[in-house]
Write an enzyme that holds these catalytic residues in place. Structure first.
Site, short mmCIF file in Angstrom:
data_model
loop_
_atom_site.label_atom_id
_atom_site.label_comp_id
_atom_site.label_asym_id
_atom_site.label_seq_id
_atom_site.Cartn_x
_atom_site.Cartn_y
_atom_site.Cartn_z
N HIS A 82 0.63 -1.18 -0.11
CA HIS A 82 -0.16 -0.09 0.10
C HIS A 82 1.30 1.42 0.23
CE1 HIS A 82 -4.08 2.04 0.98
NE2 HIS A 82 -2.92 3.21 1.72
N HIS A 120 1.47 5.54 -1.73
CA HIS A 120 1.01 6.31 -2.65
C HIS A 120 2.26 7.16 -3.29
CE1 HIS A 120 -3.10 6.50 -0.97
NE2 HIS A 120 -2.60 6.14 0.00
N LYS A 171 -9.44 0.09 -5.77
CA LYS A 171 -9.72 0.20 -4.45
C LYS A 171 -10.90 0.59 -4.28
CE LYS A 171 -7.84 2.05 -0.50
NZ LYS A 171 -6.70 3.26 -0.08
N HIS A 179 -10.44 1.06 1.59
CA HIS A 179 -9.92 2.26 2.63
C HIS A 179 -11.84 2.14 3.70
CE1 HIS A 179 -8.05 5.78 4.23
NE2 HIS A 179 -9.86 5.52 4.88
N HIS A 215 -4.52 -0.47 6.11
CA HIS A 215 -4.08 -0.07 7.07
C HIS A 215 -5.10 0.55 8.60
CE1 HIS A 215 -6.84 2.67 4.99
NE2 HIS A 215 -5.86 3.87 4.37
N ASP A 230 1.38 2.36 3.71
CA ASP A 230 0.35 3.74 3.14
C ASP A 230 1.63 4.62 2.96
OD1 ASP A 230 -1.76 5.09 2.78
OD2 ASP A 230 -2.37 5.12 5.28
O1 DOR Z 1 -3.35 9.64 5.36
C1 DOR Z 1 -3.74 9.58 4.48
N1 DOR Z 1 -2.90 9.73 3.87
N2 DOR Z 1 -4.71 8.04 4.47
C2 DOR Z 1 -5.06 7.70 3.05
O2 DOR Z 1 -6.51 6.89 3.31
C3 DOR Z 1 -5.18 8.44 2.00
C4 DOR Z 1 -3.66 8.82 1.89
C5 DOR Z 1 -3.02 10.20 1.08
O3 DOR Z 1 -3.48 9.76 -0.05
O4 DOR Z 1 -2.68 11.26 1.36
ZN ZN Z 2 -3.68 4.66 1.52
#
Ligand code: DOR
Ligand code: ZN
Length: 362
Positions: free
Chosen positions: A32, A34, A116, A153, A188, A261
């Site tokens: 997971h 980003h 997702k 999520h 998460h 995450d």
């Molecule tokens: O804290 C987070 N940031 N939780 C998420 O689910 C998405 C992520 C983000 O993309 O910034």
């Molecule tokens: Zn995330």
């Protein structure tokens, strides 16, 4: 002189193997992450690629990954940014009710491994999220048939952030009953109730656990000061929740595996009156994990958690190469370009040997 140096080197090596200051780990995967897009992607993705063999890349980019063509061009952008590493991005798409069967099949053909589900408005770029899970029944049926994993999520919109995960959990009973073959990941997981639910559901349900939810409670985010770089969704909760997560991560239960995450935002978005949610953990995640598992006298549980259980859940072969964690006094950089990483400025006692962050400090 050379002889003395050689002997010293030998002595140090012996000391090291005696005190076990190295840990060899099958190369881990991050289920997971980003990566964002553009310049930010170029900065952050190599930190993941330097340590991990594969990473499951979240689709909440701007614009989002919702079609075979956006998925393919996003994967190319990631591969270009990580071209000096042996790294494979595992691609996901964002689920929305109007996604057609033809587009879903095209996503599968383009290499998507998971879709997702974002409830409406619960996190970064989820203003286009889904308000009613049942509105995507037809998509979930086809995902089940195509062997695409559903990543969830798991937060209920418009409720107290401390209750949001707990109040969402009821939906998993419906999911499991309606789609018995669909593989589902509670992303998460952040509560003791979430952990207990995952344990109680069939083997088709697993969960990712982040490193920051193993380290933090709400008091670390808000106590004497507000710590914007520790603000994330779901919000870290109580000591009881953290302990349940630690136990699950170290339990050897293959339903629980690592997903960082890692969610970078520029300092200007974090140190802001509307602080963006997300912790940039990629550079220090493995060092933090080594510290946590070592302190719990459970270092042997680290490799299955980071390098085996996730791959097994996704039906992927285990990575064949290794990484080395070594003990060090080195500190995590305070900043990396315009970002503040998890544990910035702290000495964790561990680092990944040949760590990219050692070359890119500021
Ligand atoms: O804290 C987070 N940031 N939780 C998420 O689910 C998405 C992520 C983000 O993309 O910034
Ligand atoms: Zn995330």
């Amino acid at each position: 002189m050379t002889l003395i140096n050689d002997n010293l080197l030998l002595l140090r090596r012996q000391e090291k193997s005696f005190s076990m200051s190295f840990v060899t780990l099958r190369r881990p995967d991050d289920f997971h992450v980003h990566f964002r897009e553009g310049k930010l992607l170029q900065t952050v993705a190599p930190y993941t690629a330097a340590h991990f063999g594969r990473a499951l890349v979240m689709p909440n980019t701007s614009p989002p990954v919702v079609s075979a063509s956006t998925l393919s061009s996003y994967r190319l952008e990631i591969m270009m940014a990580c071209r000096t590493y042996s790294f494979e991005p595992l691609m996901t798409f964002k689920i929305y009710p109007a996604l057609s069967a033809a587009e879903l099949k095209a996503l599968k053909l383009a290499g998507a491994v998971a879709g997702k589900f974002y409830p409406l408005g619960v996190t970064t770029n989820s203003g286009d999220g889904v308000s009613d899970l049942k509105a995507i029944t037809h998509i979930l049926l086809l995902m089940e048939e195509l062997d695409l994993v559903l990543c969830v999520h798991a937060e209920q919109p418009e409720v107290s952030s401390l209750s949001a995960e707990r109040l969402f959990l009821k939906h998993f009973y419906w999911l499991v009953e309606t789609f018995p073959k669909l593989k589902i990941v509670v992303e998460h997981v952040s509560t003791a109730e979430g952990v207990a639910l995952v344990e109680s559901l069939p083997p088709t349900v697993g969960a990712t656990i982040t490193v920051h939810h193993l380290m933090l409670t709400l008091d670390d985010v808000i106590n004497d000061f507000l710590h914007p770089h520790l603000f994330c969704k779901p919000i870290p909760k109580t000591t009881k929740d953290k302990e349940a997560l630690l136990e699950a991560a170290m339990s050897g239960n293959s339903k629980f595996f690592f997903g960082s995450d890692s969610a970078p935002h520029d300092r200007s978005k974090k140190e802001n009156h509307q602080c963006a949610a997300g912790i940039f953990s990629a550079p220090s995640a493995l060092a933090c994990l080594a510290k946590i598992f070592e302190e719990a006298d459970s270092i042997a549980a680290l490799e299955p958690f980071t390098s085996e259980f996730g791959a097994q859940f996704y039906g992927l072969p285990l990575n064949e190469s290794s990484i080395y964690l070594e003990q060090t006094d080195e500190k995590v950089p305070r900043t990396i370009e315009k970002l503040v990483p998890l544990a910035a400025g702290k000495s964790l006692g561990w680092r990944v040997a040949d760590d990219l962050s050692a070359q890119r400090t500021s």
